[in-house]
Design a protein around this motif. Sequence first.
Motif, PDB file in Angstrom:
ATOM      1  N   ALA A 161      16.028  33.054 -36.543  1.00 32.48           N
ATOM      2  CA  ALA A 161      15.250  32.774 -35.234  1.00 32.48           C
ATOM      3  C   ALA A 161      14.549  32.342 -35.311  1.00 32.48           C
ATOM      4  N   MET A 165      13.589  29.247 -32.363  1.00 32.83           N
ATOM      5  CA  MET A 165      12.416  28.633 -31.267  1.00 32.83           C
ATOM      6  C   MET A 165      11.974  27.781 -31.945  1.00 32.83           C
ATOM      7  N   CYS A 168      13.224  25.067 -29.714  1.00 35.32           N
ATOM      8  CA  CYS A 168      13.280  25.378 -28.266  1.00 35.32           C
ATOM      9  C   CYS A 168      11.456  24.693 -28.284  1.00 35.32           C
ATOM     10  N   LEU A 195       8.670  31.853 -24.218  1.00 35.29           N
ATOM     11  CA  LEU A 195       9.769  31.497 -25.755  1.00 35.29           C
ATOM     12  C   LEU A 195       8.955  32.755 -26.753  1.00 35.29           C
ATOM     13  N   HIS A 196       7.785  32.996 -27.010  1.00 36.22           N
ATOM     14  CA  HIS A 196       7.385  34.093 -28.251  1.00 36.22           C
ATOM     15  C   HIS A 196       7.460  35.518 -27.588  1.00 36.22           C
ATOM     16  N   PHE A 199      11.908  35.604 -28.213  1.00 37.21           N
ATOM     17  CA  PHE A 199      11.737  35.844 -29.567  1.00 37.21           C
ATOM     18  C   PHE A 199      11.594  36.526 -30.239  1.00 37.21           C
ATOM     19  N   LEU A 202      13.715  39.626 -29.669  1.00 40.08           N
ATOM     20  CA  LEU A 202      15.324  39.563 -30.522  1.00 40.08           C
ATOM     21  C   LEU A 202      14.640  39.510 -32.420  1.00 40.08           C
TER      22      LEU A 202
END
Length: 209
Positions: A161, A165, A168, A195-196, A199, A202
């Motif tokens: 992941a 990230m 992205c 995004l932080h 992800f 996740l």
Amino acid sequence: MAKIHPIQPLPPPEDQEPSLDLHARAMDNLRFIRDTMERAGSFTALSGWGQVVIGVTGALASWVASRQASPENWLATWSSAAVVSVLVGVLTTAMKARAARMPMLSGPGRKFMLSLAPPLIAGGVLTVFLFRAGLVELLPGMWMLLYGAGIITAGAFSVSAVPVMGLCFMVFGAAALASPVAWGDAWMAAGFGGLHVIFGTLIARRHGG
């Protein structure tokens, strides 16, 4: 009369060398196996919940920065957020590594840090010169591009992941450079904030926090 048996002398030191060599070889083999496992492993101590906290920090920073009247205050806001984010990342990762009883600076962990550091240092140097040149509008895109590049290279030693990230972030950085200047903080909120959080959640759910 009892027969006296002569005392057998101790074996010469050279007779003991094979056992010492065998022990040394065994230790070398164990060391090789350990080093190979470290190189083949991935850095799973990256804290997902720490990334979520960094994302919240980034979202708040974008909101505060967008309300600053001067470029100096704007840069000071983001610089403060960067320092806080680094501290949060290091602290939460150290806590996760300790809970998992694994060294944070193991083989993959050390490579992760060393791969991430150069792009961040380059970003800091470019920030100084671009700000002095009055090119503040380029900073959001440049920050996300270099941060994304660092995350991709460091992600080679981490879970899958992480490099996604980073990719992205690079896409968002390129989009920020192509967008109107007024959209800079919005892109920063989407990148360093959104995004932080996405992800990080996740990673936390799939890789133990």
